[in-house]
Design a protein around this motif. Structure first.
Motif, PDB file in Angstrom:
ATOM      1  N   ALA A  45      12.828  -5.381   4.973  1.00 23.30           N
ATOM      2  CA  ALA A  45      13.815  -6.090   5.797  1.00 23.30           C
ATOM      3  C   ALA A  45      13.115  -6.979   6.820  1.00 23.30           C
ATOM      4  CB  ALA A  45      14.742  -5.091   6.487  1.00 23.30           C
ATOM      5  N   LEU A  46      12.032  -6.468   7.401  1.00 22.24           N
ATOM      6  CA  LEU A  46      11.282  -7.294   8.354  1.00 22.24           C
ATOM      7  C   LEU A  46      10.691  -8.526   7.688  1.00 22.24           C
ATOM      8  CD1 LEU A  46       9.477  -4.490  10.363  1.00 22.24           C
ATOM      9  CD2 LEU A  46      11.246  -6.050  11.216  1.00 22.24           C
TER      10      LEU A  46
ATOM     11  N   SER B  50      11.223   5.989   1.579  1.00 22.56           N
ATOM     12  CA  SER B  50      12.270   5.041   1.208  1.00 22.56           C
ATOM     13  C   SER B  50      12.751   4.248   2.421  1.00 22.56           C
ATOM     14  CB  SER B  50      13.436   5.793   0.567  1.00 22.56           C
ATOM     15  OG  SER B  50      14.524   4.932   0.350  1.00 22.56           O
ATOM     16  N   HIS B  51      13.003   4.949   3.503  1.00 26.99           N
ATOM     17  CA  HIS B  51      13.485   4.302   4.724  1.00 26.99           C
ATOM     18  C   HIS B  51      12.444   3.317   5.273  1.00 26.99           C
ATOM     19  CE1 HIS B  51      15.789   3.845   8.382  1.00 26.99           C
ATOM     20  NE2 HIS B  51      14.706   4.119   9.088  1.00 26.99           N
ATOM     21  N   THR B  52      11.190   3.728   5.268  1.00 28.22           N
ATOM     22  CA  THR B  52      10.124   2.876   5.791  1.00 28.22           C
ATOM     23  C   THR B  52       9.932   1.639   4.914  1.00 28.22           C
ATOM     24  OG1 THR B  52       9.037   4.820   6.737  1.00 28.22           O
ATOM     25  CG2 THR B  52       7.706   2.822   6.509  1.00 28.22           C
ATOM     26  N   LEU B  53       9.980   1.820   3.590  1.00 28.49           N
ATOM     27  CA  LEU B  53       9.867   0.665   2.701  1.00 28.49           C
ATOM     28  C   LEU B  53      11.032  -0.298   2.919  1.00 28.49           C
ATOM     29  CD1 LEU B  53       8.634   2.348  -0.603  1.00 28.49           C
ATOM     30  CD2 LEU B  53       7.341   0.778   0.868  1.00 28.49           C
ATOM     31  N   GLN B  54      12.234   0.227   3.068  1.00 30.80           N
ATOM     32  CA  GLN B  54      13.396  -0.628   3.310  1.00 30.80           C
ATOM     33  C   GLN B  54      13.248  -1.402   4.612  1.00 30.80           C
ATOM     34  OE1 GLN B  54      16.698   2.084   3.116  1.00 30.80           O
ATOM     35  NE2 GLN B  54      16.921   1.873   0.904  1.00 30.80           N
TER      36      GLN B  54
ATOM     37  N   GLY C  62       0.813  -1.220   0.000  1.00 28.57           N
ATOM     38  CA  GLY C  62       0.000   0.000   0.000  1.00 28.57           C
ATOM     39  C   GLY C  62       0.841   1.263   0.000  1.00 28.57           C
ATOM     40  N   LEU C  63       1.903   1.279   0.815  1.00 22.36           N
ATOM     41  CA  LEU C  63       2.785   2.443   0.854  1.00 22.36           C
ATOM     42  C   LEU C  63       3.489   2.630  -0.487  1.00 22.36           C
ATOM     43  CD1 LEU C  63       4.049   4.775   2.437  1.00 22.36           C
ATOM     44  CD2 LEU C  63       5.774   3.150   3.279  1.00 22.36           C
ATOM     45  N   ALA C  64       3.922   1.548  -1.091  1.00 16.59           N
ATOM     46  CA  ALA C  64       4.579   1.635  -2.399  1.00 16.59           C
ATOM     47  C   ALA C  64       3.614   2.174  -3.463  1.00 16.59           C
ATOM     48  CB  ALA C  64       5.121   0.267  -2.813  1.00 16.59           C
TER      49      ALA C  64
ATOM     50  N   LEU D   6      11.136  16.287  -0.379  1.00 18.84           N
ATOM     51  CA  LEU D   6      12.321  15.431  -0.409  1.00 18.84           C
ATOM     52  C   LEU D   6      12.475  14.660   0.900  1.00 18.84           C
ATOM     53  CD1 LEU D   6      14.852  17.766  -2.249  1.00 18.84           C
ATOM     54  CD2 LEU D   6      13.854  15.639  -3.126  1.00 18.84           C
ATOM     55  N   VAL D   7      12.180  15.319   2.011  1.00 22.42           N
ATOM     56  CA  VAL D   7      12.211  14.629   3.306  1.00 22.42           C
ATOM     57  C   VAL D   7      11.149  13.538   3.330  1.00 22.42           C
ATOM     58  CG1 VAL D   7      11.780  14.911   5.780  1.00 22.42           C
ATOM     59  CG2 VAL D   7      13.227  16.550   4.577  1.00 22.42           C
ATOM     60  N   LEU D   8       9.964  13.849   2.826  1.00 23.18           N
ATOM     61  CA  LEU D   8       8.890  12.849   2.757  1.00 23.18           C
ATOM     62  C   LEU D   8       9.346  11.641   1.944  1.00 23.18           C
ATOM     63  CD1 LEU D   8       5.953  12.007   3.331  1.00 23.18           C
ATOM     64  CD2 LEU D   8       5.290  13.284   1.274  1.00 23.18           C
ATOM     65  N   LEU D   9       9.973  11.875   0.814  1.00 23.30           N
ATOM     66  CA  LEU D   9      10.460  10.766  -0.011  1.00 23.30           C
ATOM     67  C   LEU D   9      11.526   9.948   0.708  1.00 23.30           C
ATOM     68  CD1 LEU D   9      10.602  12.541  -3.479  1.00 23.30           C
ATOM     69  CD2 LEU D   9       9.099  10.648  -2.817  1.00 23.30           C
ATOM     70  N   GLU D  10      12.377  10.613   1.456  1.00 27.49           N
ATOM     71  CA  GLU D  10      13.407   9.904   2.226  1.00 27.49           C
ATOM     72  C   GLU D  10      12.761   9.022   3.298  1.00 27.49           C
ATOM     73  OE1 GLU D  10      16.991   8.445   3.259  1.00 27.49           O
ATOM     74  OE2 GLU D  10      16.652   9.810   1.594  1.00 27.49           O
TER      75      GLU D  10
END
Length: 91
Positions: A81-82, A73-77, A39-41, A66-70
């Motif tokens: 990973a989980l 990206s971090h949350t998707l990673q 959903g986030l993707a 740009l911060v939102l995109l970062e």
């Protein structure tokens, strides 16, 4: 600053990340995390298709995006990973 519908939806989705982790752990079902990441993707893709971040002349809004995109990206990673899925650092 960030007021588009898709931006607000992304912020709300990011805030749901801890809840998605908790649901997956409590139910011992990784599908909750899978659905969250998917959903986030999808929301991130909508944002990418409709908002021209780097072309924004308002520097503060551009930087906020740009911060939102970062964060996305971090949350998707972290979500992937989980789930045991490795991500690329660079392409």
């Amino acid at each position: 600053m960030l007021e588009l519908k898709v931006e607000l939806a992304l912020i709300a989705a990011l805030l749901e990340f801890p809840e998605a982790i908790l649901r997956s752990v409590q139910t011992n079902a990784p599908n909750h995390m899978t659905l969250y990441v998917f959903g986030l993707a999808n929301l991130a893709n909508q944002f990418y298709e409709t908002v021209r971040v780097l072309e924004d002349e308002q520097i503060i809004r551009r930087d906020a995006r740009l911060v939102l995109l970062e964060l996305i990206s971090h949350t998707l990673q972290r979500g992937l990973a989980l789930l045991g899925i490795k991500t690329l650092e660079t392409i």
